[in-house]
Scaffold this motif. Structure first.
Motif, PDB file in Angstrom:
ATOM      1  N   ASN A  26     -38.911  21.343  12.681  1.00 50.06           N
ATOM      2  CA  ASN A  26     -37.445  21.933  13.248  1.00 50.06           C
ATOM      3  C   ASN A  26     -36.441  21.816  12.728  1.00 50.06           C
ATOM      4  O   ASN A  26     -35.412  22.188  12.758  1.00 50.06           O
ATOM      5  CB  ASN A  26     -37.836  21.512  14.753  1.00 50.06           C
ATOM      6  CG  ASN A  26     -37.098  22.310  15.666  1.00 50.06           C
ATOM      7  OD1 ASN A  26     -36.764  23.491  15.968  1.00 50.06           O
ATOM      8  ND2 ASN A  26     -35.866  21.474  16.298  1.00 50.06           N
ATOM      9  N   ASP A  27     -36.291  20.151  12.184  1.00 48.58           N
ATOM     10  CA  ASP A  27     -35.195  19.579  11.965  1.00 48.58           C
ATOM     11  C   ASP A  27     -35.422  19.000  10.461  1.00 48.58           C
ATOM     12  O   ASP A  27     -36.184  18.384  10.154  1.00 48.58           O
ATOM     13  CB  ASP A  27     -34.696  18.636  13.104  1.00 48.58           C
ATOM     14  CG  ASP A  27     -34.769  18.887  14.331  1.00 48.58           C
ATOM     15  OD1 ASP A  27     -34.249  20.169  14.580  1.00 48.58           O
ATOM     16  OD2 ASP A  27     -35.095  18.063  15.272  1.00 48.58           O
ATOM     17  N   TYR A  28     -34.088  18.976   9.918  1.00 45.39           N
ATOM     18  CA  TYR A  28     -33.889  18.531   8.488  1.00 45.39           C
ATOM     19  C   TYR A  28     -32.664  17.791   8.351  1.00 45.39           C
ATOM     20  O   TYR A  28     -31.486  18.501   8.932  1.00 45.39           O
ATOM     21  CB  TYR A  28     -33.856  19.636   7.412  1.00 45.39           C
ATOM     22  CG  TYR A  28     -35.442  20.236   7.332  1.00 45.39           C
ATOM     23  CD1 TYR A  28     -36.235  20.014   6.210  1.00 45.39           C
ATOM     24  CD2 TYR A  28     -35.907  21.292   8.313  1.00 45.39           C
ATOM     25  CE1 TYR A  28     -37.462  20.711   6.034  1.00 45.39           C
ATOM     26  CE2 TYR A  28     -36.873  21.811   8.080  1.00 45.39           C
ATOM     27  CZ  TYR A  28     -37.864  21.476   7.086  1.00 45.39           C
ATOM     28  OH  TYR A  28     -39.129  22.178   7.092  1.00 45.39           O
ATOM     29  N   THR A  29     -32.630  16.688   7.411  1.00 45.95           N
ATOM     30  CA  THR A  29     -31.318  16.074   7.367  1.00 45.95           C
ATOM     31  C   THR A  29     -31.342  15.529   5.845  1.00 45.95           C
ATOM     32  O   THR A  29     -32.349  14.956   5.364  1.00 45.95           O
ATOM     33  CB  THR A  29     -31.239  14.949   8.238  1.00 45.95           C
ATOM     34  OG1 THR A  29     -30.794  15.231   9.447  1.00 45.95           O
ATOM     35  CG2 THR A  29     -30.164  13.863   7.902  1.00 45.95           C
ATOM     36  N   LEU A  30     -30.318  15.749   5.009  1.00 50.10           N
ATOM     37  CA  LEU A  30     -29.897  15.250   3.719  1.00 50.10           C
ATOM     38  C   LEU A  30     -28.766  14.348   4.082  1.00 50.10           C
ATOM     39  O   LEU A  30     -27.655  14.711   4.412  1.00 50.10           O
ATOM     40  CB  LEU A  30     -29.724  16.361   2.819  1.00 50.10           C
ATOM     41  CG  LEU A  30     -29.590  15.840   1.235  1.00 50.10           C
ATOM     42  CD1 LEU A  30     -29.889  16.937   0.528  1.00 50.10           C
ATOM     43  CD2 LEU A  30     -28.150  15.196   0.867  1.00 50.10           C
ATOM     44  N   ASP A  31     -28.900  13.070   3.698  1.00 47.87           N
ATOM     45  CA  ASP A  31     -27.796  12.221   4.012  1.00 47.87           C
ATOM     46  C   ASP A  31     -27.540  11.439   2.899  1.00 47.87           C
ATOM     47  O   ASP A  31     -27.970  10.561   2.388  1.00 47.87           O
ATOM     48  CB  ASP A  31     -28.352  10.864   5.074  1.00 47.87           C
ATOM     49  CG  ASP A  31     -27.432  10.381   5.823  1.00 47.87           C
ATOM     50  OD1 ASP A  31     -25.996  10.629   5.654  1.00 47.87           O
ATOM     51  OD2 ASP A  31     -27.632   9.726   6.729  1.00 47.87           O
ATOM     52  N   GLN A  32     -26.074  11.709   2.198  1.00 54.26           N
ATOM     53  CA  GLN A  32     -25.543  10.995   1.214  1.00 54.26           C
ATOM     54  C   GLN A  32     -24.907   9.927   1.464  1.00 54.26           C
ATOM     55  O   GLN A  32     -23.479  10.108   1.843  1.00 54.26           O
ATOM     56  CB  GLN A  32     -24.694  12.036   0.460  1.00 54.26           C
ATOM     57  CG  GLN A  32     -24.135  11.409  -0.870  1.00 54.26           C
ATOM     58  CD  GLN A  32     -25.231  11.600  -2.124  1.00 54.26           C
ATOM     59  OE1 GLN A  32     -25.581  12.748  -2.208  1.00 54.26           O
ATOM     60  NE2 GLN A  32     -25.232  10.462  -2.836  1.00 54.26           N
ATOM     61  N   THR A  33     -25.264   8.666   1.684  1.00 55.39           N
ATOM     62  CA  THR A  33     -24.685   7.455   2.146  1.00 55.39           C
ATOM     63  C   THR A  33     -23.853   6.790   1.076  1.00 55.39           C
ATOM     64  O   THR A  33     -22.828   5.976   1.318  1.00 55.39           O
ATOM     65  CB  THR A  33     -25.302   6.299   2.709  1.00 55.39           C
ATOM     66  OG1 THR A  33     -26.385   6.309   1.819  1.00 55.39           O
ATOM     67  CG2 THR A  33     -26.222   7.117   3.855  1.00 55.39           C
ATOM     68  N   SER A  34     -23.923   7.071  -0.465  1.00 53.83           N
ATOM     69  CA  SER A  34     -23.096   6.566  -1.253  1.00 53.83           C
ATOM     70  C   SER A  34     -23.117   7.310  -2.393  1.00 53.83           C
ATOM     71  O   SER A  34     -23.710   8.293  -2.359  1.00 53.83           O
ATOM     72  CB  SER A  34     -23.652   5.232  -1.786  1.00 53.83           C
ATOM     73  OG  SER A  34     -24.879   5.349  -2.541  1.00 53.83           O
ATOM     74  N   ALA A  35     -22.544   6.963  -3.514  1.00 53.19           N
ATOM     75  CA  ALA A  35     -22.331   7.683  -4.643  1.00 53.19           C
ATOM     76  C   ALA A  35     -23.768   7.912  -5.568  1.00 53.19           C
ATOM     77  O   ALA A  35     -24.019   8.377  -6.612  1.00 53.19           O
ATOM     78  CB  ALA A  35     -21.217   7.640  -5.464  1.00 53.19           C
ATOM     79  N   ASP A  36     -24.698   6.761  -5.128  1.00 56.88           N
ATOM     80  CA  ASP A  36     -25.746   6.680  -5.923  1.00 56.88           C
ATOM     81  C   ASP A  36     -27.204   6.984  -5.188  1.00 56.88           C
ATOM     82  O   ASP A  36     -28.162   6.890  -5.658  1.00 56.88           O
ATOM     83  CB  ASP A  36     -25.864   5.336  -6.475  1.00 56.88           C
ATOM     84  CG  ASP A  36     -24.757   4.832  -7.159  1.00 56.88           C
ATOM     85  OD1 ASP A  36     -24.525   5.488  -8.160  1.00 56.88           O
ATOM     86  OD2 ASP A  36     -23.925   3.813  -6.703  1.00 56.88           O
ATOM     87  N   GLY A  37     -26.917   7.544  -4.020  1.00 55.27           N
ATOM     88  CA  GLY A  37     -28.511   8.032  -3.408  1.00 55.27           C
ATOM     89  C   GLY A  37     -28.228   8.709  -1.986  1.00 55.27           C
ATOM     90  O   GLY A  37     -27.079   8.455  -1.529  1.00 55.27           O
TER      91      GLY A  37
END
Length: 869
Positions: A288-299
């Motif tokens: 049902n749910d998806y998340t892509l989380d860019q917390t820094s420039a490296d990951g």
């Protein structure tokens, strides 16, 4: 009809709507003359600037997505614009605006809680309720548990800025709840299936109790297909997460190769022939749910879950996501959504929620809710610097110009560029890759450097010149400097929501890092005009990498380093550990000269807003006296006698007035510009008086008041030489102005004996010698004085006798890059023996303009001092 202007893509053809700008020589194109493209491609055109005689100086043009796009075009003044087969049409009905781009209709309410009420393809509604969302808390995480309040952005006003036939633009204004005023522009092109969204917000919170915990754009997507024909796509660094809401691959029982292949490719699976699978579909989890989380420039991290209340399952992650996604069905269609410079502007996030329900939700987070809340408090407690004396002492040790209450972020802004695309069906992988690339490097058509130079815009600059070994060495050094800063941005990670686009000021060779934590040595904030260096280097080379670097810098310095509301509106902040931290609030940073390039080359409306904010820049001198900490004459800002520096101050004023005059035909701006030019020309020593008193009532300098002769080493490194060159080239018939400027250019680096003979004493405070060699070169070029030209080259190559700063060129003898490391170094880094934005900017501008002014007349080399006059 003028000679056609060839146009080429900045980075390669794009199947998307494109807007660009073209300059014209004075008198070449009359007002009202139409434009066309030689191949008949429909084009919409408008004028963005005019010459003093009323002829067109800059024009802007737009075309819709072409299939296929041509490798190049030819723009013809006097040509036929053509009519698009499917024009953009904007209609207004019962408080709604409907924008048709062909098969797709975008409905916008004129007020309320949505940016776009619905997106339809024919009679089928694909998307509804595109809206802004935010999260706010009154304490930072470190102080206790989070209590977050969610708000939906409210649109208060909609303005139709353009209504076709090729391009339509809607400007929406409102607030994120009870704070954070925003402006959103929606860009529509004839035949396009996407809308470009440009979102700007101004931070107006209290830094002690307002912490932004999330800021995003959200849309609901109608889901009609069966769960195994619904798809989620999220872009990583080199490919896409390719998933179905209910997967049919990897099962114990095989649905068949054709079914599996169709699902992976996003096509309808059709009847599932294997009953062992068909009868057990209800036993396959639906994600049902998806998340892509860019917390820094490296990951970035990826995760998904079946429903709220159940655990998240991690997905193999990566480094730098492209910031583009899709949710929808194989036959019912869906929504593409994305954020430009996603990883560069971290922390950012893409969410899909409810993909297994009838109404999925996609959210593009400009500030990820997973990150710590945005904390804009000042970074130290003042260190006892309560008075001017203590603050000046602090300036002597950390170079930080501190003052209580002045390190306030209230009024700074940030702009993001997003896209929403209405798909008729789940797109193929090739389409997704193309659309992600178009999001992150949008198409731009450009005229060649030779053509821009021929138009006579932006003052004195020239094309790359490698005609002699000396000239080739200079060009190599210009390339070296730019590539050095590209490398530094990457290895030092000059990225992030507030930081991307800026560079650092000065290096700390002991720690092998930039002085990111040392007062005024940290973020550069346009100090010594790296903006101008980069833009002139782009003009002369046409290099896409230079353009993108300069574009990012203009986006940053025009938004983050400048106040857009409050007591310092219209002013920028000097360099500091935080972009808004320094108490020096000046026009030299909000300078219109830094924004004009991007505006004229792209016709970007947000950049136009920044220029319009400076419609009355002279009024900022009432708000704050730039010299308040060092005055001993009892001066206080007086509207009838405002102290204005004739260097960085007047240069910024003149740039704003000139830009407003040529963009809008503003007679008030023209009068202020010409009047103060005449007043400077009437002073006995012109610019060398350094200061003048401006009467806001008359718009003129007080001709009876005389400041003593003197200079500031900063006067001519914030755009003054460039703007004076433009004004003189305009031939405005202002008596004395050119003479006043030539005297300043000739005498600043003149030998002491020459200065004393003409001024009564030698000038004190001469510094940034290399940067100021271009002033000497300008005087030599205007007067034809070969000896003065030789002296300019000597001061460029050997910048001796600097009275304030160490010799820059002596540190530049070795232009190599070496690997530095050792104890205390976080990681080995490549560094140059000289690393200062000051050095780079002054060398870059001096080299470019000296080559343009005297490079072809006299070769770089040694020379004796010019004779006294």
């Amino acid at each position: 009809m003028t000679t056609p202007t060839p146009l080429h893509w900045l980075e390669g053809p794009r199947r998307q709507g494109v807007t660009w700008g073209v300059p014209w020589p004075r008198g070449a194109v009359r007002a009202g003359e139409p434009f066309g493209l030689a191949d008949g491609t429909p084009v919409q055109s408008w004028v963005t600037a005019t010459w003093p005689d009323g002829s067109v100086k800059w024009s802007a043009h737009a075309i819709g997505p072409q299939e296929p796009p041509a490798d190049s075009y030819e723009l013809v003044a006097g040509g036929a614009p053509g009519a698009p087969e499917r024009p953009v049409v904007v209609t207004r009905e019962s408080g709604l605006l409907r924008v048709s781009t062909g098969a797709r209709v975008w409905t916008v309410a004129e007020a309320g809680g949505t940016l776009i009420r619905s997106i339809s393809l024919g009679s089928r509604e694909l998307v509804r309720d595109v809206r802004l969302v935010s999260l706010r808390q009154d304490i930072p995480d470190e102080d206790g548990s989070r209590v977050r309040r969610q708000a939906t952005g409210h649109v208060q006003r909609v303005v139709v800025e353009q209504d076709g036939p090729v391009r339509a633009v809607l400007r929406l204004e409102g607030r994120h709840g009870d704070w954070l005023p925003f402006t959103v522009r929606l860009y529509f092109y004839a035949g396009a299936d996407d809308v470009r969204v440009v979102h700007t917000f101004v931070w107006d919170g209290d830094p002690g109790r307002d912490f932004l915990a999330g800021l995003g754009l959200r849309a609901d997507v109608v889901m009609r297909d069966d769960p195994h024909d619904r798809h989620v796509r999220l872009a990583g660094e080199g490919g896409f997460l390719t998933e179905a809401v209910r997967g049919l691959t990897g099962l114990r029982r095989d649905p068949g190769h054709a079914v599996r292949r169709a699902q992976v490719e996003g096509r309808p699976c059709g009847p599932i022939g294997n009953p062992e699978v068909a009868e057990r579909l209800h036993l396959i989890p639906a994600w049902n749910d998806y998340t892509l989380d860019q917390t820094s420039a490296d990951g970035f991290t990826l995760r998904k879950r079946t429903a709220p209340g159940h655990a998240w399952v991690t997905i193999p992650s990566g480094t730098r996501a492209q910031g583009y996604g899709y949710v929808g069905g194989a036959t019912g269609g869906g929504l593409g959504f994305g954020l430009r410079d996603f990883w560069r502007l971290h922390p950012a996030r893409l969410d899909v929620r409810g993909a297994a329900t009838e109404l999925a939700t996609a959210t593009v987070w400009l500030w990820s809710p997973s990150a710590p809340p945005m904390d804009l408090r000042f970074y130290h407690d003042g260190l006892g610097q309560d008075g001017f004396a203590e603050q000046l002492e602090g300036l002597e040790i950390t170079y930080e110009d501190y003052e209580p209450g002045f390190g306030d972020a209230r009024g700074v802004a940030r702009t993001h560029e997003l896209t929403l695309r209405a798909y008729a069906a789940t797109p193929r992988a090739e389409e997704l890759a193309e659309h992600a690339a178009a999001l992150n490097s949008p198409g731009l058509l450009r005229a060649a450097p030779e053509r821009i130079l021929q138009a006579g815009v932006f003052g004195d600059w020239g094309l790359p010149d490698r005609s002699t070994p000396a000239h080739a060495e200079i060009e190599d050094r210009l390339d070296f400097l730019f590539e050095h800063y590209v490398r530094e941005r990457e290895q030092r990670r000059w990225y992030g929501f507030w930081d991307y686009g800026d560079v650092m000021h000065t290096y700390d060779a002991d720690r092998h890092t930039w002085r990111y934590d040392v007062g005024g040595y940290a973020w550069d904030n346009s100090e010594l005009s790296p903006d101008l260096w980069l833009w002139y280097q782009y003009l002369r080379t046409g290099r896409a990498d230079v353009f993108r670097f300069a574009e990012a810098m203009t986006r940053h310095t025009g938004e983050v380093d400048v106040y857009h509301l409050g007591r310092w509106k219209g002013l920028g902040t000097r360099h500091n550990v935080q972009h808004w931290g320094c108490s020096c609030k000046q026009l030299r940073v909000s300078n219109a000269a830094y924004r004009r390039f991007l505006y004229y080359l792209t016709a970007d409306e947000r950049t136009g807003d920044l220029l319009d904010e400076l419609s009355a820049p002279e009024e900022t001198f009432v708000a704050i006296d730039p010299l308040r900490k060092v005055r001993d004459d009892g001066y206080a800002p007086d509207p009838s006698a405002l102290s204005v520096g004739l260097g960085a101050d007047w240069g910024a004023l003149a740039a704003a007035w000139l830009t407003r005059w040529e963009r809008h035909g503003d007679e008030r701006a023209r009068a202020l510009l010409l009047g103060t030019m005449a007043d400077i020309g009437a002073l006995p020593h012109g610019f060398l008086h350094g200061q003048a008193l401006l009467d806001l009532g008359t718009g003129r300098f007080d001709g009876s008041w005389r400041a003593p002769v003197g200079i500031s080493h900063l006067s001519a490194v914030f755009g003054l030489p460039e703007i004076c060159a433009e004004l003189i080239a305009l031939d405005l018939d202002v008596p004395g102005f050119e003479r006043a400027w030539l005297d300043y250019c000739r005498l600043y680096l003149a030998p002491a004996a020459v200065q004393e003979a003409e001024l009564g004493h030698a000038l004190r405070g001469v510094s940034l010698v290399q940067a100021h060699s271009r002033l000497t070169a300008y005087a030599a070029a205007r007067t034809g004085d070969a000896e003065l030209a030789a002296w300019a080259w000597r001061r460029f190559m050997i910048d001796e006798d600097d009275q304030l700063n160490s010799n820059a060129l002596q540190r530049q003898e070795d232009w190599s890059v070496t690997l530095a490391g050792g104890p205390g170094v976080l990681a080995p880094v490549l560094e140059a023996p000289f690393v200062s934005t000051n050095d780079a900017a002054q060398y870059g501008l001096a080299a470019i303009q000296n080559l343009a002014l005297i490079g072809g007349r006299l070769r770089p080399g040694e020379a004796q001092a010019p004779p006294a006059r």
